[in-house]
Design a protein around this motif. Structure first.
Motif, PDB file in Angstrom:
ATOM      1  N   THR A  46      -8.398   7.976   4.910  1.00  0.00           N
ATOM      2  CA  THR A  46      -9.310   7.481   5.943  1.00  0.00           C
ATOM      3  C   THR A  46      -8.586   6.947   7.176  1.00  0.00           C
ATOM      4  O   THR A  46      -9.186   6.813   8.243  1.00  0.00           O
ATOM      5  CB  THR A  46     -10.181   6.344   5.385  1.00  0.00           C
ATOM      6  N   GLY A  47      -7.292   6.588   7.007  1.00  0.00           N
ATOM      7  CA  GLY A  47      -6.561   5.970   8.102  1.00  0.00           C
ATOM      8  C   GLY A  47      -6.842   4.488   8.258  1.00  0.00           C
ATOM      9  O   GLY A  47      -6.340   3.846   9.187  1.00  0.00           O
ATOM     10  N   ASP A  48      -7.636   3.917   7.349  1.00  0.00           N
ATOM     11  CA  ASP A  48      -7.986   2.497   7.453  1.00  0.00           C
ATOM     12  C   ASP A  48      -6.741   1.627   7.307  1.00  0.00           C
ATOM     13  O   ASP A  48      -5.923   1.841   6.403  1.00  0.00           O
ATOM     14  CB  ASP A  48      -9.005   2.105   6.374  1.00  0.00           C
ATOM     15  N   TRP A  49      -6.625   0.641   8.189  1.00  0.00           N
ATOM     16  CA  TRP A  49      -5.493  -0.276   8.187  1.00  0.00           C
ATOM     17  C   TRP A  49      -5.531  -1.159   6.951  1.00  0.00           C
ATOM     18  O   TRP A  49      -6.576  -1.703   6.588  1.00  0.00           O
ATOM     19  CB  TRP A  49      -5.537  -1.140   9.452  1.00  0.00           C
ATOM     20  N   ILE A  50      -4.371  -1.298   6.290  1.00  0.00           N
ATOM     21  CA  ILE A  50      -4.241  -2.178   5.129  1.00  0.00           C
ATOM     22  C   ILE A  50      -3.432  -3.411   5.490  1.00  0.00           C
ATOM     23  O   ILE A  50      -3.797  -4.534   5.157  1.00  0.00           O
ATOM     24  CB  ILE A  50      -3.592  -1.442   3.938  1.00  0.00           C
ATOM     25  N   GLY A  51      -2.303  -3.193   6.175  1.00  0.00           N
ATOM     26  CA  GLY A  51      -1.472  -4.337   6.538  1.00  0.00           C
ATOM     27  C   GLY A  51      -0.326  -3.940   7.442  1.00  0.00           C
ATOM     28  O   GLY A  51      -0.044  -2.753   7.638  1.00  0.00           O
ATOM     29  N   THR A  52       0.321  -4.947   8.008  1.00  0.00           N
ATOM     30  CA  THR A  52       1.468  -4.767   8.895  1.00  0.00           C
ATOM     31  C   THR A  52       2.652  -5.523   8.318  1.00  0.00           C
ATOM     32  O   THR A  52       2.510  -6.676   7.901  1.00  0.00           O
ATOM     33  CB  THR A  52       1.155  -5.291  10.314  1.00  0.00           C
ATOM     34  N   PHE A  53       3.811  -4.876   8.290  1.00  0.00           N
ATOM     35  CA  PHE A  53       5.029  -5.509   7.780  1.00  0.00           C
ATOM     36  C   PHE A  53       5.737  -6.201   8.946  1.00  0.00           C
ATOM     37  O   PHE A  53       6.243  -5.548   9.855  1.00  0.00           O
ATOM     38  CB  PHE A  53       5.943  -4.457   7.147  1.00  0.00           C
ATOM     39  N   LEU A  54       5.784  -7.523   8.909  1.00  0.00           N
ATOM     40  CA  LEU A  54       6.335  -8.313  10.002  1.00  0.00           C
ATOM     41  C   LEU A  54       7.705  -8.864   9.634  1.00  0.00           C
ATOM     42  O   LEU A  54       7.861  -9.461   8.567  1.00  0.00           O
ATOM     43  CB  LEU A  54       5.390  -9.465  10.350  1.00  0.00           C
ATOM     44  N   GLY A  55       8.697  -8.656  10.517  1.00  0.00           N
ATOM     45  CA  GLY A  55      10.026  -9.180  10.239  1.00  0.00           C
ATOM     46  C   GLY A  55      11.124  -8.544  11.060  1.00  0.00           C
ATOM     47  O   GLY A  55      12.163  -9.155  11.285  1.00  0.00           O
ATOM     48  N   HIS A  56      10.931  -7.322  11.531  1.00  0.00           N
ATOM     49  CA  HIS A  56      11.945  -6.672  12.368  1.00  0.00           C
ATOM     50  C   HIS A  56      11.925  -7.254  13.776  1.00  0.00           C
ATOM     51  O   HIS A  56      10.878  -7.665  14.287  1.00  0.00           O
ATOM     52  CB  HIS A  56      11.722  -5.167  12.428  1.00  0.00           C
ATOM     53  N   LYS A  57      13.092  -7.259  14.403  1.00  0.00           N
ATOM     54  CA  LYS A  57      13.229  -7.775  15.766  1.00  0.00           C
ATOM     55  C   LYS A  57      13.622  -6.666  16.741  1.00  0.00           C
ATOM     56  O   LYS A  57      14.370  -6.897  17.676  1.00  0.00           O
ATOM     57  CB  LYS A  57      14.273  -8.902  15.788  1.00  0.00           C
ATOM     58  N   GLY A  58      13.122  -5.489  16.516  1.00  0.00           N
ATOM     59  CA  GLY A  58      13.404  -4.347  17.382  1.00  0.00           C
ATOM     60  C   GLY A  58      12.566  -3.174  16.951  1.00  0.00           C
ATOM     61  O   GLY A  58      11.827  -3.239  15.962  1.00  0.00           O
ATOM     62  N   ALA A  59      12.663  -2.090  17.702  1.00  0.00           N
ATOM     63  CA  ALA A  59      11.914  -0.871  17.387  1.00  0.00           C
ATOM     64  C   ALA A  59      12.214  -0.409  15.964  1.00  0.00           C
ATOM     65  O   ALA A  59      13.365  -0.448  15.516  1.00  0.00           O
ATOM     66  CB  ALA A  59      12.269   0.227  18.379  1.00  0.00           C
ATOM     67  N   VAL A  60      11.187   0.003  15.253  1.00  0.00           N
ATOM     68  CA  VAL A  60      11.345   0.553  13.902  1.00  0.00           C
ATOM     69  C   VAL A  60      11.359   2.079  14.012  1.00  0.00           C
ATOM     70  O   VAL A  60      10.414   2.686  14.511  1.00  0.00           O
ATOM     71  CB  VAL A  60      10.220   0.066  12.968  1.00  0.00           C
ATOM     72  N   TRP A  61      12.465   2.683  13.567  1.00  0.00           N
ATOM     73  CA  TRP A  61      12.680   4.128  13.703  1.00  0.00           C
ATOM     74  C   TRP A  61      12.387   4.904  12.427  1.00  0.00           C
ATOM     75  O   TRP A  61      12.098   6.096  12.478  1.00  0.00           O
ATOM     76  CB  TRP A  61      14.116   4.399  14.141  1.00  0.00           C
ATOM     77  N   GLY A  62      12.503   4.264  11.277  1.00  0.00           N
ATOM     78  CA  GLY A  62      12.290   4.949  10.007  1.00  0.00           C
ATOM     79  C   GLY A  62      11.387   4.138   9.108  1.00  0.00           C
ATOM     80  O   GLY A  62      11.426   2.899   9.130  1.00  0.00           O
ATOM     81  N   ALA A  63      10.569   4.830   8.311  1.00  0.00           N
ATOM     82  CA  ALA A  63       9.692   4.149   7.353  1.00  0.00           C
ATOM     83  C   ALA A  63       9.357   5.112   6.235  1.00  0.00           C
ATOM     84  O   ALA A  63       9.182   6.311   6.467  1.00  0.00           O
ATOM     85  CB  ALA A  63       8.422   3.656   8.027  1.00  0.00           C
ATOM     86  N   THR A  64       9.251   4.578   5.033  1.00  0.00           N
ATOM     87  CA  THR A  64       8.905   5.416   3.890  1.00  0.00           C
ATOM     88  C   THR A  64       8.261   4.566   2.812  1.00  0.00           C
ATOM     89  O   THR A  64       8.396   3.337   2.800  1.00  0.00           O
ATOM     90  CB  THR A  64      10.151   6.137   3.342  1.00  0.00           C
ATOM     91  N   LEU A  65       7.573   5.237   1.892  1.00  0.00           N
ATOM     92  CA  LEU A  65       6.998   4.610   0.706  1.00  0.00           C
ATOM     93  C   LEU A  65       7.592   5.270  -0.527  1.00  0.00           C
ATOM     94  O   LEU A  65       7.920   6.454  -0.498  1.00  0.00           O
ATOM     95  CB  LEU A  65       5.477   4.791   0.680  1.00  0.00           C
ATOM     96  N   ASN A  66       7.715   4.503  -1.621  1.00  0.00           N
ATOM     97  CA  ASN A  66       8.109   5.153  -2.867  1.00  0.00           C
ATOM     98  C   ASN A  66       6.908   5.917  -3.427  1.00  0.00           C
ATOM     99  O   ASN A  66       5.801   5.859  -2.872  1.00  0.00           O
ATOM    100  CB  ASN A  66       8.704   4.142  -3.855  1.00  0.00           C
ATOM    101  N   ASP A  67       7.119   6.664  -4.494  1.00  0.00           N
ATOM    102  CA  ASP A  67       6.088   7.587  -4.972  1.00  0.00           C
ATOM    103  C   ASP A  67       4.768   6.891  -5.290  1.00  0.00           C
ATOM    104  O   ASP A  67       3.691   7.405  -4.967  1.00  0.00           O
ATOM    105  CB  ASP A  67       6.580   8.347  -6.206  1.00  0.00           C
ATOM    106  N   ASP A  68       4.818   5.730  -5.951  1.00  0.00           N
ATOM    107  CA  ASP A  68       3.563   5.083  -6.338  1.00  0.00           C
ATOM    108  C   ASP A  68       3.088   4.057  -5.311  1.00  0.00           C
ATOM    109  O   ASP A  68       2.141   3.306  -5.560  1.00  0.00           O
ATOM    110  CB  ASP A  68       3.675   4.458  -7.732  1.00  0.00           C
ATOM    111  N   ALA A  69       3.744   4.032  -4.157  1.00  0.00           N
ATOM    112  CA  ALA A  69       3.338   3.179  -3.026  1.00  0.00           C
ATOM    113  C   ALA A  69       3.380   1.691  -3.355  1.00  0.00           C
ATOM    114  O   ALA A  69       2.634   0.907  -2.775  1.00  0.00           O
ATOM    115  CB  ALA A  69       1.954   3.589  -2.517  1.00  0.00           C
TER     116      ALA A  69
END
Length: 203
Positions: free
Chosen positions: A53-76
């Motif tokens: 659906t694209g519905d927002w679940i949450g935002t990961f807060l903590g980086h102090k610059g542009a985030v270039w890479g992101a991934t989830l493990n298989d079971d999220a």
């Protein structure tokens, strides 16, 4: 002659929320709760969404610059991000809590979990690949050298024995994890910016 197929009308989902360009998207595999999507963005705030659906679940807060890479493990259950603040971070994808930070000496462009989620692979502007043991976060990583320019993407193969990487040196390289050595190199006429594995994760 082949039968004429009716035109399929699709309305794309628009997922608002980011304030700068989105540079990477990654889906989890199908879980008992559906599948999930994580986005890396130059606004420094990677977001988790419901994949269908694209519905927002949450935002990961903590980086102090542009985030270039992101991934989830298989079971999220885990997320990982790589950023311009010279760090890779691992997150509890259910609670949103940061569980580990791995410092680098330059921008981190790529992050990937091993199939069993026990290891994190990073690559970026150090021109190195690094594997961190998530069960021993204070231990030094295994380091793979050979790229002569920035690493754009790096992935574990599902056999747990090999890595594949690409970058600004116009190569795709395969590595043996045990010996930490390059076993194959493909050269191209232009920079290789991204890769995807086949469904079975073999190549």
């Amino acid at each position: 002659p082949l039968p004429k197929m009716a035109a399929i009308r699709q309305t794309p989902l628009t997922c608002s929320g980011h304030t700068r360009p989105v540079v990477k998207l990654a889906f989890s595999r199908l879980t008992p709760y559906g599948y999930f999507l994580i986005s890396a963005c130059k606004d420094g705030k990677p977001m988790l969404r419901q994949g269908d659906t694209g519905d927002w679940i949450g935002t990961f807060l903590g980086h102090k610059g542009a985030v270039w890479g992101a991934t989830l493990n298989d079971d999220a259950t885990r997320a990982a991000t790589g950023a311009a603040d010279f760090t890779a971070k691992v997150w509890d994808a259910v609670s949103g809590e940061e569980t580990a930070t791995f410092s680098h000496k330059h921008i981190v462009k790529s992050v990937d979990f091993s199939k069993d989620s026990n290891y994190l692979l990073t690559g970026g502007n150090e021109k190195l690949l690094k594997i961190f043991d998530l069960n021993k976060p204070d231990a030094d990583p295994d380091v793979f050298t050979g790229h002569t320019n920035y690493v754009k993407d790096a992935l574990f193969l599902h056999d747990g024995k090999r890595l594949v990487s690409c970058g600004d040196d116009k190569t795709v390289r395969m590595w043996d994890i045990t010996s930490q050595s390059e076993v194959q190199k493909l050269e191209f006429d232009s920079i290789v910016t991204d890769m995807s594995l086949t469904k079975d994760g073999s190549v």
